[in-house]
Each structure stands twice: as structure tokens, then as C-alpha cells.
Design an enzyme around this catalytic site. Structure first.
Site, PDB file in Angstrom:
ATOM      1  N   GLU A  49      -3.427  65.576  15.872  1.00 35.40           N
ATOM      2  CA  GLU A  49      -4.793  65.288  15.474  1.00 35.40           C
ATOM      3  C   GLU A  49      -4.834  64.887  14.007  1.00 35.40           C
ATOM      4  OE1 GLU A  49      -6.893  68.901  16.215  1.00 35.40           O
ATOM      5  OE2 GLU A  49      -6.233  69.846  14.351  1.00 35.40           O
ATOM      6  N   GLU A 101     -10.405  74.725  17.185  1.00 37.57           N
ATOM      7  CA  GLU A 101      -9.823  75.397  18.347  1.00 37.57           C
ATOM      8  C   GLU A 101     -10.558  76.703  18.561  1.00 37.57           C
ATOM      9  OE1 GLU A 101      -5.904  75.674  16.761  1.00 37.57           O
ATOM     10  OE2 GLU A 101      -6.138  77.772  16.170  1.00 37.57           O
TER      11      GLU A 101
END
Length: 670
Positions: free
Chosen positions: A200, A288
Site C-alpha cells: 500500500e 487495519e
């Protein structure tokens, strides 16, 4: 309520869970490997079951052994702590199949949010802002490189099942992607049994802020404010605080509501954490979700007054949350320092060995409303092994304001005495004094930016140096008084006068002083260049590793270690050898030659005890500065050792699979 639970973990988190269970009247069962036979969590629990060899893959990660331990002891439920099996849906399912309650979220929530790739897909579907990245499984370094080029450097390579900084690398180029991909996969497989990684975008100058959520099995979910976890090293959190100095009420509410919405979308029913990466402008992106109790949960407990472990147990038993969102009030400020067995002066490499001294500061609340808490899983005389995470303790302070909490943390660190291994308390103490940290101008790059050349113990300056000189003078005066009184040797010499004119020497600094006894147990220290003397009061006795007392009615705490003809003093993030001489002795001492350290530049030394995973060079090979020479694994981390200069390898002393002690020679240069 449960009558007995098993803790499928070790160390400080196992001890933490046991404390709450004990307060709730619940009996506890510990599990332990060969390496943890004498561990503190084993001693604290009501029962303990041996589950295998030291390696986690042969003990703490074996689901069947945990279930067998439950059946053997009659444990009705299992608290997994963090790490190990805490985010394994298969573990929760296996427990359920055996009729044992998992004190954590349901397996579907773990699958949805515990896997970092799947959690981002859920977040996208729920229209939660996410960091740009590739959410599929990446099969090769080449594929990772192509994805990185599409996203744009820098990128973050992360283990899908990861946590705690394991299996995580930042890459600024294609070459770094290749190396980072291989290392991330290897660490992920070693730590979690799952080598999947994803890529990412890495947000430049970001802050790491997380929201604590709490849900039950009746559809209720609330958030308990945020934690700022931006002070990180190698993606591993070092200092956490709650609340965040960045957020305002509106941003806190938006992040909290977004975290709750995401938790409700997957029917989350336990304590969990939704992590965000935030910009300095208070923009934020979902990062997350950790479907477990976080290492840094104590700071949330301190500002909310809510015991998260107790809530997890009650929710697992089927109770509804007794707390509504309106009940959650943030009170004061809490700061947590993670104390690790590592050497900050050697690039934070792990340290192992016996805790010859382990004296944490006193816990509890003082008259100023400051609270000190120390979560630990070790004890004096215990051992820090090579098999597990190097955390020794989590030191938490709570106060009405952020600066008061930081001040309390600094003083508590000064009072935390550890000997026998290397540790990061000097580094943590230095951070507490750092103006940028104190101002709250944080980012995840803080340590790399402020300590680009690594860490070395700073010498004291200004008033800090003078306070340390006063402490040294007090210690010297007290020891001289004791020597004079030994067995009454000087009783017959009535008119003996001892010189009160002294010179305190700290490193290269000299302070001419006058030392004398005052009323009762006071010691008076006067600097030649100051009009007012310093009045010192303390009940310190020789041999104690922590000096604590009043200097002009201000409390001062310092760590003291005896050295030849003096004492080593650590205070306020500084360290210095202090010696107190007569004036003539000081003149002569200044003429003494300094000992020169041995030249080890021709050798590659093992920087910490560990296992040689790879030797990357051969005898006779030419190497350039920066090239990898060897890789050593310690405490679940793979450390690549690189050449510091160009040269030729003349001899290799170690081989793959060797277990080396610190400073063992791996290879030498011509």
C-alpha cells in the site's frame, strides 16, 4: 460467570489477564514452554500446564495443546492475549467445537477484520476512507515491484496476518521492494505461520492513531476514544499516549463513529482496535483492524476507567455492555513507554540474559493525582530468552495534563533500575526530554528524523549537570562519613578535619564545590559560582540503584551505579561518570591518560545473541559499503548486517545455523 479461564499466552499480558480474573473471582490456568518454566505468569496463575519446547511453533502456537490443557484443567474459556493465536479464526472455531468459550470476537469477525487484506475490502465496501494500495495476495517480488510503481513510491510492504511491526518494510525503490518483499514474507511465515503480504502507499509524515472499540453479542458497539502511537521504530510502537494531541472533538467523533460502523458491519463482539493513518491536517485513512486486545490498551483504561480485560470476559460470557457511548468520558492524560531488552546504542539490537537487578518504580497514586502503573511479566533473577518478544514491561503514567503525565513518566523512568541486560530506558528517558515530543509535533518518522545517526547516551548540560553533580557530592559525602565511622577507628583522633573543598567531575565538566553536613541528615552543596547553596535531603543508602531525594525541596530521581573512584549517574535522559575529588586530586586526575578502545574495525561482530540465518559472502570476495554480509535472527526479528566500508573478506568464522553470543566474530576483513 466463568469459574476458570486459561490464558493462551505468556509474559506481561498473561500476568495482566490474571490480575483482572483474580479480582473478578475467576481462577486461572497458565500454559508454558520449557523456556518459561519459571516465568512470572506461571507463578501467578492458580494452575499451570506445560505445552512444549521453547519455540512458539512447538508450544504456544499449537491449538491442540491449548485445548488439551483446557480439558485437563476444566477451563471453561480461553483468553488469547495478543500475538500468538489471538487473531486466528481457526483457534476460535476449534475452541467452540470443543465446547470452550473464546474470550475474543467471533470467528467471522476475525476472518473479516483480522486479515489485513480482507479488512480493507470490507472498509472499501463500507465506504470507509482507505490508503491506496493493492488488496490482493502478491505472489512474487516482481509483481510487488510493478504494483509499487503503479501506486508510487514510497510503499509499505506488510504481512497480511501481521502485527507488532513483524513482516513490515518500507521501500523507496524497486531494489528495496525486492529485498523488503523477501524479508517481510520470511518474517511473516516465522511469526504468524502465514507468508502472505500486500502493498500500500506509504503516507509521508503520517501519524498513527487508533480507536478502541468494544462490542457485545447483542449488537451494541461503542468507542473509547483514541490512542496516539506515532513514536515508532522499525514500525514497532515505542511510546503511546491517550488521548492524541492532534485530534479535536469533531475529528475524534468522526473517527470513532467510523470505527463503530466498521465494527458493526462485521458483528464485532469484543475489544478491538481500528487503526488509522492520519495527516497533520487531521485527515485520516483506515489502516487495519486488530481483532484482539492491543499492547497499548492500558492508556485507554487509564483515561476512561474501564477495565478492557474485564469487559472482554463479560462479553464472552454473554453479558450486555453496561456502558453506553454517553458514559464514556476521557479524564486526564496517559503515557506508556514500552521497556525492551535491547541496546539503543547498538541500533536497538536485542539483548538477552539474567535480570540481575529489576526494580520498577512504585505503583499507585500520589498526592498530586499522578498514577504510576507497571505491567510486566518478569522479576529480579529471571531470564530474558532469545525465543520471544523482547518486551520487559509497559510503564504507564496518568496525570491531569499531558505535560504532567510526561513529567511523571520521565521521573518513573529515572526510578526504573534494570541490570544484567541492555535495555532502552536511557532512550525512553531522552525522548521524554525532547522538545518536539513534549510539544506534540509527532509523526511515525519521529525517531528516524530526530536520531538519524542512531542513539548515544547524551552528556548532561546546564542545570541537569549541576543536579547530577549535587547527587554525586551527596553520595561521596555520605560514603566518607560512613568510612570515618567504621569500627570507631578515628575515635582517638579528636581534631581531625576533612577537606570540604571538592571538585565534582562529570565527563569533561568540572564543578568546584564546597560540601558540608547540615541540620540532621541534610547535606549542603555550594557551587563556587553560585551565591545560594543547594540543600539536599535523602534517605538513600549505599548499594541502592536509585537515588531519590529533595534538592532545594524539588524531588530528584536518578539511577546510580558504582564505578572505579566514583559513580555513574543516569538522570533526565543523560548519562555521565561522576567523580568527586579534593581540589588537588582533581588537578592530578586531569593529567591521567585516557584508555583507548581496541580497534575492531576489521571484524564483523555479532551485535546481539542470535542465530545465523545466512552468510551472504565468501572468503576473498570484494564487498562495497552497504552490501549485506550476514543475517542474524533474534527475538523473531531478522537483522541484516551490512558492510560499513569497502573491503575484502579474508576469513569467515561463522556458518549458517550457528548460535552466537554478543560480539562473537562472524567474519574479518583483509
Amino acid at each position: 460467570m466463568f469459574s476458570k479461564i486459561l490464558i493462551a499466552n505468556r509474559g506481561e499480558i498473561a500476568c495482566r489477564v490474571i490480575k483482572t480474573a483474580r479480582r473478578m473471582g475467576i481462577k486461572t490456568v497458565a500454559v508454558y514452554s520449557d523456556a518459561d518454566r519459571d516465568a512470572l505468569h506461571v507463578e501467578m496463575a492458580d494452575e499451570a500446564v506445560h505445552i512444549g519446547p521453547p519455540a512458539a511453533a512447538q508450544s504456544y502456537l499449537l491449538i491442540d495443546k491449548i485445548i488439551d490443557a483446557c480439558k485437563a484443567t476444566g477451563a471453561e474459556a480461553v483468553h488469547p492475549g495478543y500475538g500468538f493465536l489471538s487473531e486466528r479464526a481457526a483457534f476460535a472455531e476449534a475452541l467452540a467445537a470443543a465446547g470452550i468459550v473464546f474470550i475474543g470476537p467471533n470467528p467471522k469477525a476475525i476472518e473479516a477484520m483480522g486479515d489485513k487484506i480482507e479488512s480493507k475490502k470490507f472498509a472499501n465496501a463500507a465506504k470507509v476512507s482507505t490508503v491506496p494500495g493493492y488488496l490482493g495476495v502478491i505472489e512474487s517480488a516482481e509483481q510487488a515491484g510493478k504494483i509499487a510503481e503503479e501506486i508510487g513510491f514510497p510503499v509499505m510492504i506488510k504481512a497480511s496476518a501481521g502485527g507488532g511491526g513483524k513482516g513490515m518494510r518500507i521501500a523507496y525503490s524497486l531494489d528495496e521492494v525486492k529485498e523488503g518483499f523477501d524479508r517481510a514474507r520470511s518474517e511473516a511465515a516465522s511469526s504468524f505461520g502465514d507468508d502472505r503480504v500486500f502493498v500500500e502507499k506509504f503516507i509521508v509524515n503520517p501519524r498513527h492513531i487508533e480507536i478502541q472499540v468494544l462490542g457485545d453479542k447483542h449488537g451494541n458497539v461503542i468507542y473509547l476514544g483514541e490512542r496516539e502511537c506515532s513514536i515508532q521504530r522499525r514500525n514497532q510502537k515505542v511510546i503511546e499516549e491517550a488521548p492524541s494531541p492532534l485530534l479535536d472533538e469533531e475529528t475524534r467523533r468522526k473517527m470513532g463513529e467510523q470505527a463503530v460502523a466498521l465494527a458493526k458491519a462485521v458483528n464485532y463482539d469484543s475489544a478491538g482496535t481500528v487503526e488509522f493513518v492520519a495527516g497533520q491536517d487531521r485527515s485520516f485513512f483506515f489502516l487495519e483492524m486488530n481483532t484482539r486486545l492491543q499492547v497499548e490498551h492500558p492508556v485507554t483504561e487509564m483515561i476512561t476507567g474501564i477495565d478492557l480485560v474485564e469487559q472482554m470476559i463479560r462479553v464472552a460470557y454473554g453479558e450486555k455492555l453496561a456502558i453506553t457511548q454517553n458514559d464514556v468520558k476521557l479524564d486526564g492524560w496517559a503515557v506508556e513507554s514500552r521497556i525492551y531488552a535491547e541496546d539503543p546504542t547498538r541500533n536497538f539490537l536485542p539483548s538477552t540474559g539474567r535480570l540481575v537487578t529489576y526494580r520498577p518504580p512504585e505503583e499507585g497514586e500520589n498526592e498530586s493525582g499522578v498514577i504510576v502503573r507497571n505491567d510486566t511479566g518478569v522479576y529480579e533473577g529471571g531470564e530474558i530468552s532469545i525465543y520471544y518478544d523482547p518486551m520487559i514491561a509497559k510503564l504507564v503514567t496518568h496525570a491531569p495534563t499531558r505535560l504532567k503525565a510526561i513529567e511523571a513518566q520521565a521521573q518513573a523512568l529515572d526510578a526504573f533500575a534494570i541490570d544484567g541486560i541492555r535495555h532502552n530506558i536511557p532512550f525512553l528517558s531522552t525522548l521524554m526530554q525532547h522538545p518536539r515530543w513534549q510539544s506534540g509535533e509527532l509523526s511515525t518518522g519521529f525517531i528516524a528524523e530526530e536520531f538519524p545517526e542512531g542513539f548515544s547516551n547524551p552528556e548532561p548540560e546546564g542545570e541537569t549537570a549541576r543536579l547530577m553533580a549535587v547527587v554525586a557530592a551527596y553520595i561521596d559525602h555520605l560514603q566518607n562519613e560512613r568510612r570515618r565511622a567504621i569500627t570507631g577507628q578515628l575515635d582517638r583522633v579528636i581534631d581531625v578535619e576533612f577537606e570540604s573543598e571538592r571538585t565534582a567531575v562529570l565527563g569533561e565538566q568540572s564543578f568546584p564545590i564546597l560540601v558540608s553536613g547540615g541540620e540532621e541528615d541534610e547535606v549542603i552543596v555550594s557551587f563556587d559560582d553560585e551565591e545560594q547553596p543547594r540543600i539536599v535531603e535523602s534517605d538513600w543508602v549505599p548499594g541502592e540503584p536509585v537515588w531519590q531525594g529533595l534538592i532545594d525541596d524539588v524531588e530528584v530521581v536518578a539511577q546510580v551505579r558504582p564505578i572505579l573512584n566514583g559513580v555513574q549517574i543516569a538522570h533526565a535522559g543523560t548519562l555521565s561518570a561522576a567523580r568527586v575529588y579534593t581540589r588537588r586530586e582533581a588537578e592530578l586526575a586531569a593529567l591521567m591518560p585516557e584508555k583507548v578502545a581496541a580497534d575492531t574495525s576489521k571484524f564483523l561482530l555479532c551485535p546481539m545473541p542470535g542465530l545465523v540465518k545466512a552468510i551472504s559472502v565468501a572468503e576473498g570476495q570484494e564487498v562495497k559499503a552497504g552490501e549485506p554480509l550476514a543475517m542474524v535472527e533474534a527475538m523473531k526479528m531478522e537483522n541484516v548486517l551490512r558492510a560499513e566500508r569497502d573491503g575484502v573478506i579474508s576469513k569467515i568464522h561463522a556458518k549458517e545455523g550457528d548460535s552466537l553470543a554478543v560480539d562473537a566474530v562472524i567474519l574479518e576483513f583483509a
